[in-house]
Design an enzyme around this catalytic site. Structure first.
Site, PDB file in Angstrom:
ATOM      1  N   ALA A  11       0.797  -1.229   0.000  1.00 38.19           N
ATOM      2  CA  ALA A  11       0.000   0.000   0.000  1.00 38.19           C
ATOM      3  C   ALA A  11       0.830   1.279   0.000  1.00 38.19           C
ATOM      4  O   ALA A  11       0.336   2.325  -0.418  1.00 38.19           O
ATOM      5  CB  ALA A  11      -0.947   0.013   1.205  1.00 38.19           C
ATOM      6  N   GLY A  13       3.642   1.588  -1.704  1.00 32.17           N
ATOM      7  CA  GLY A  13       4.330   1.693  -2.989  1.00 32.17           C
ATOM      8  C   GLY A  13       3.601   2.640  -3.930  1.00 32.17           C
ATOM      9  O   GLY A  13       2.488   3.098  -3.657  1.00 32.17           O
ATOM     10  N   ARG A  14       4.209   2.902  -5.078  1.00 31.89           N
ATOM     11  CA  ARG A  14       3.627   3.873  -5.998  1.00 31.89           C
ATOM     12  C   ARG A  14       2.289   3.413  -6.555  1.00 31.89           C
ATOM     13  O   ARG A  14       1.339   4.199  -6.635  1.00 31.89           O
ATOM     14  CB  ARG A  14       4.625   4.175  -7.120  1.00 31.89           C
ATOM     15  CG  ARG A  14       5.823   4.994  -6.635  1.00 31.89           C
ATOM     16  CD  ARG A  14       6.907   5.116  -7.680  1.00 31.89           C
ATOM     17  NE  ARG A  14       7.572   3.842  -7.933  1.00 31.89           N
ATOM     18  CZ  ARG A  14       8.632   3.698  -8.716  1.00 31.89           C
ATOM     19  NH1 ARG A  14       9.151   4.754  -9.333  1.00 31.89           N
ATOM     20  NH2 ARG A  14       9.183   2.518  -8.899  1.00 31.89           N
ATOM     21  N   GLY A  99      -1.608  -7.498  -9.624  1.00 29.86           N
ATOM     22  CA  GLY A  99      -1.011  -6.735 -10.713  1.00 29.86           C
ATOM     23  C   GLY A  99       0.470  -6.965 -10.854  1.00 29.86           C
ATOM     24  O   GLY A  99       1.130  -6.302 -11.659  1.00 29.86           O
ATOM     25  N   ASN A 127      -1.435  -6.160 -16.990  1.00 29.96           N
ATOM     26  CA  ASN A 127      -1.738  -4.749 -17.238  1.00 29.96           C
ATOM     27  C   ASN A 127      -3.224  -4.515 -17.013  1.00 29.96           C
ATOM     28  O   ASN A 127      -4.057  -5.289 -17.498  1.00 29.96           O
ATOM     29  CB  ASN A 127      -1.349  -4.377 -18.666  1.00 29.96           C
ATOM     30  CG  ASN A 127      -1.192  -2.881 -18.854  1.00 29.96           C
ATOM     31  OD1 ASN A 127      -2.048  -2.093 -18.463  1.00 29.96           O
ATOM     32  ND2 ASN A 127      -0.088  -2.465 -19.449  1.00 29.96           N
ATOM     33  N   HIS A 155      10.136   0.969 -20.660  1.00 28.45           N
ATOM     34  CA  HIS A 155       9.843   1.220 -19.247  1.00 28.45           C
ATOM     35  C   HIS A 155      11.016   1.958 -18.612  1.00 28.45           C
ATOM     36  O   HIS A 155      12.098   2.055 -19.196  1.00 28.45           O
ATOM     37  CB  HIS A 155       9.581  -0.084 -18.493  1.00 28.45           C
ATOM     38  CG  HIS A 155       8.233  -0.668 -18.747  1.00 28.45           C
ATOM     39  ND1 HIS A 155       7.966  -1.474 -19.838  1.00 28.45           N
ATOM     40  CD2 HIS A 155       7.057  -0.561 -18.071  1.00 28.45           C
ATOM     41  CE1 HIS A 155       6.685  -1.843 -19.816  1.00 28.45           C
ATOM     42  NE2 HIS A 155       6.120  -1.302 -18.749  1.00 28.45           N
ATOM     43  N   LYS A 159      12.723  -0.897 -13.603  1.00 25.63           N
ATOM     44  CA  LYS A 159      11.855  -2.070 -13.753  1.00 25.63           C
ATOM     45  C   LYS A 159      12.684  -3.339 -13.648  1.00 25.63           C
ATOM     46  O   LYS A 159      13.750  -3.446 -14.254  1.00 25.63           O
ATOM     47  CB  LYS A 159      11.107  -2.016 -15.087  1.00 25.63           C
ATOM     48  CG  LYS A 159      10.110  -3.157 -15.262  1.00 25.63           C
ATOM     49  CD  LYS A 159       9.236  -2.947 -16.482  1.00 25.63           C
ATOM     50  CE  LYS A 159       8.261  -4.097 -16.692  1.00 25.63           C
ATOM     51  NZ  LYS A 159       7.386  -4.334 -15.528  1.00 25.63           N
TER      52      LYS A 159
END
Length: 266
Positions: A11, A13-14, A99, A127, A155, A159
């Site tokens: 939660a 994180g980005r 995700g 995605n 990206h 990543k």
């Protein structure tokens, strides 16, 4: 109808923060747990720049799921923890919406069996962008007519996985329609290892990693005297939230683990 009770792993994180904001803004959803190993006991609303919501951050996912009686777990953590988190959620009857990429086909099959045994739904999606899913569908459709193609995905330089989960999923969808054709000169020689990119079912996937880049992908198709390019660009993480919202609602309606958000788009 009672709102769906949502727990969020990763939660702080980005992506996790975007999920928390989305859940807090939707009256059909209720945030009941926010978990991150590196976060202190701060209010989840305060963490995302909103008014306090009464949900304190936790670093114990299992305890959070038990105490909150969550209906759905949304997980945007790291590949090394997502599989365990998913299995943990299923064990407690919580529907996972994942995700994070990196699941093997066998892991997905095993998680599907676990979901079926609990009679709950689950989703693993490389995605959640509706535009990205349409890009994949359009590319698969076009591959019937343009079987010579390459995928280039872009990206940021932090990543972890290459090629991206989105490009692999695109390649899988194309390969369901396109028979394997080994492209290029049969006698070609790479002067530098990897120059032609990753090999997948006869075509190539190229991964670009640069600072300042967010998430883009294009499928380039070539034929005699012409080319077709199908491209999608994401500029910020909020683009994924309508898809995550749809996934939370849909995952309450079926049993088993589904791989790919495209199954939710007609």
């Amino acid at each position: 109808m009672e709102p769906i009770k949502v727990a969020v792993a990763g939660a702080s994180g980005r992506m996790g923060r975007e999920v928390v904001k989305m859940v807090l803004s939707d009256p059909k959803l209720k945030l009941v747990a926010a978990v991150d190993r590196s976060s202190g006991p701060v209010d989840a609303g305060t963490l995302v720049g909103q008014a306090p919501c009464g949900i304190k951050m936790s670093n114990d996912l299992e305890m959070a799921l038990i105490e909150s009686k969550a209906d759905v777990l949304v997980d945007f953590t790291a590949p090394q923890s997502a599989a365990a988190n998913t299995s943990l959620a299923i064990r407690h009857g919580v529907r996972p919406v994942i995700g994070t990429t990196g699941f093997t086909p066998q892991e997905i099959k095993d998680l599907d069996s676990e979901c079926q045994a609990k009679n709950i739904g689950g989703l693993i999606a490389p995605n959640f962008s509706i535009g990205a899913i349409l890009m994949m569908k359009f590319a698969a459709q076009a591959a019937k007519y343009y079987p010579h193609l390459e995928i280039i995905e872009y990206h940021g330089d932090q990543k972890l996985d290459a090629p991206s989960g989105t490009s692999v999923k695109t390649a899988e969808m194309i390969s369901e329609i396109r028979e394997e054709i080994r492209q290029g000169n049969p006698n070609e020689e790479e002067k530098l290892e990897g120059a032609r990119g990753a090999y997948y079912n006869g075509f190539r996937i190229h991964s670009v990693r640069l600072p300042g880049v967010f998430a883009q992908q294009e499928v380039i198709m070539g034929a005699h005297g012409e080319s077709l390019k199908i491209r999608h660009d994401s500029y910020e993480r909020s683009a994924y939230m309508p898809g995550v919202n749809t996934a939370i609602l849909k995952v309450m309606t079926y049993s088993g683990m589904i791989y790919g958000f495209e199954h939710f788009i007609d």
